[in-house]
Design an enzyme around this catalytic site. Structure first.
Site, PDB file in Angstrom:
ATOM      1  N   ASP A  38      82.226 -26.702 -24.954  1.00 17.80           N
ATOM      2  CA  ASP A  38      82.447 -26.222 -26.687  1.00 17.80           C
ATOM      3  C   ASP A  38      83.459 -27.272 -27.332  1.00 17.80           C
ATOM      4  OD1 ASP A  38      84.230 -24.796 -25.380  1.00 17.80           O
ATOM      5  OD2 ASP A  38      84.229 -22.913 -26.562  1.00 17.80           O
ATOM      6  N   ASP A 173      83.064 -18.419 -27.551  1.00 23.19           N
ATOM      7  CA  ASP A 173      83.733 -16.827 -27.260  1.00 23.19           C
ATOM      8  C   ASP A 173      83.054 -16.068 -28.558  1.00 23.19           C
ATOM      9  OD1 ASP A 173      83.960 -18.156 -24.773  1.00 23.19           O
ATOM     10  OD2 ASP A 173      86.228 -17.977 -25.231  1.00 23.19           O
TER      11      ASP A 173
END
Ligand code: GLA
Length: 389
Positions: A38, A173
């Site tokens: 990410d 997240d």
């Protein structure tokens, strides 16, 4: 814990507060595949899970932010107009960072009474901090009537982690906690936040999380080290082509320009990122088509790459995953989250869950002396208002 019990506790603690109180919930997440991709703006595929953080909140007229956590049994007050940076050393730095983000957008001064309760195991890689941030963000959005959309709230939460809590994490997240959808995984492209939901809960199959119970001691420093290694790789490859992130590097590019990276460690980090992005691309098809066998194979490959090329697994996670991959009924298994301890995830035929947990617990204890925990995954919707009292 039952939400009505939480409301009761809230009214006991903040007995003088007669304003309406609200309850919000934000889930934790488990990443199915696309690990350590990410922050190089690549592809990830997390699911929001049934475990997470509940926040009961109400406005007060004292201009004070009063935080209580039932997990750490701590009650604290911070003046709403304080310099929040002075309060960065306790658990409430996570909600305070969100207050700071709202302040930056012109929303501040209001006092709130808050009670947090979470059922995610902490420091295990299931995003308890992101769930605290997202539950605070959706609550403030509602109580300030600020009308940010969920993706804006997700970005505020990432801003807070990066700039207030000071961890260089990517956006996965918070995105999973904010945008989760029951029954589905989120295939997210971190470069432009385009995403699609991929059906993940299929009859006859279950995802089971295994918690190694190994504390992620060095995680933060090693994590930042990986972030900077990816930065070094990008600088080298930029000399060959106009890449703006490491995840823009394709398999073909790696074949063509890989020799430019002379340092073996940096080369292996790059190879992980490139191949992991490729695995997510293939996972979207396999999982979407219900081809659990092929998807499981990709999970296994992902673990190997995280172990050998990215070096973020460690003895405990390898012991767990390597045993899991040999258990009857298991289609795939890998570490999940930042690594260096924390959790693993396995995809199983549902009939085999009990014997799987039994033999895993025994094997893992014999090898490490640690008592692993297992949680069967149920997917969840993203952060939202649950109730008004
Ligand atoms: C942690 C970070 C995420 C991501 C994972 C690894 O969970 O918070 O942003 O980088 O590690 O995939």
């Amino acid at each position: 814990m039952d939400r009505h019990l939480l409301f009761e506790r809230f009214h006991k603690i903040y007995a003088s507060n007669k304003s309406s109180s609200f309850s919000f919930f934000a889930p934790g997440r488990v990443n199915l595949i696309g690990e350590h991709t990410d922050y190089t703006l690549g592809l990830v595929m997390p699911i929001a899970i049934q475990l997470g953080t509940v926040l009961i909140i109400s406005k007060n007229n004292h201009g004070i932010l009063r935080f209580t956590s039932l997990n750490v049994e701590e009650k604290t007050s911070v003046p709403a107009n304080a310099n929040y940076s002075d309060f960065r050393n306790a658990w409430y730095k996570y909600p305070l960072g969100i207050f700071q983000a709202f302040k930056n957008s012109g929303f501040d001064g209001q006092g709130f009474d808050m009670l947090y309760y979470g059922d995610l195991p902490t420091a295990s890689g299931l995003s308890s901090s992101a769930s605290i941030e997202m539950v605070t963000a959706v609550a403030l959005n509602q109580l300030y009537q600020s009308e940010f959309d969920t993706i804006e709230l997700v970005k505020m939460a990432q801003w807070s982690e990066n700039n207030f809590v000071s961890l260089n994490c990517g956006i996965m997240d918070m995105f999973a906690s904010g945008m989760g959808k029951a029954g589905y995984a989120i295939a997210l492209n971190c470069s432009d936040l385009s995403f699609q939901y991929v059906e993940a809960e299929r009859e006859g199959y279950h995802f089971v999380i295994g918690n190694s119970m190994k504390k992620r001691g060095l995680a933060d420093s090693k994590y930042n080290e990986r972030v900077s290694e990816c930065g070094i790789a990008l600088e080298i490859l930029k000399k060959a082509d106009s890449f703006s992130s490491l995840s823009e590097v394709s398999l073909e590019n790696l074949d063509k320009y890989g020799h430019m990276i002379e340092n073996d460690t940096i080369f292996r980090r790059t190879r992980h990122v490139v191949l992991e992005n490729e695995r997510v691309r293939r996972s979207i098809h396999y999982l979407g088509d219900g081809n659990m066998y092929e998807f499981g194979q990709l999970m296994n490959q992902s673990h190997q790459s995280l172990k050998l090329d990215y070096e973020v697994t460690g003895f405990e996670l390898d012991t767990m995953v390597e045993k899991a991959q040999t258990c009857e009924g298991v289609l795939g298994s890998r570490m999940t989250g930042a690594g260096f301890g924390g959790c693993m995830i396995s995809l199983l035929e549902s009939n085999y869950i009990e014997p799987y947990i039994h033999s895993m617990t025994e094997h893992y204890f014999n090898k490490t002396g640690l008592q692993a925990e297992f949680y069967s995954v149920h997917t969840s919707d993203g952060a939202s208002l649950k109730e008004l009292l």
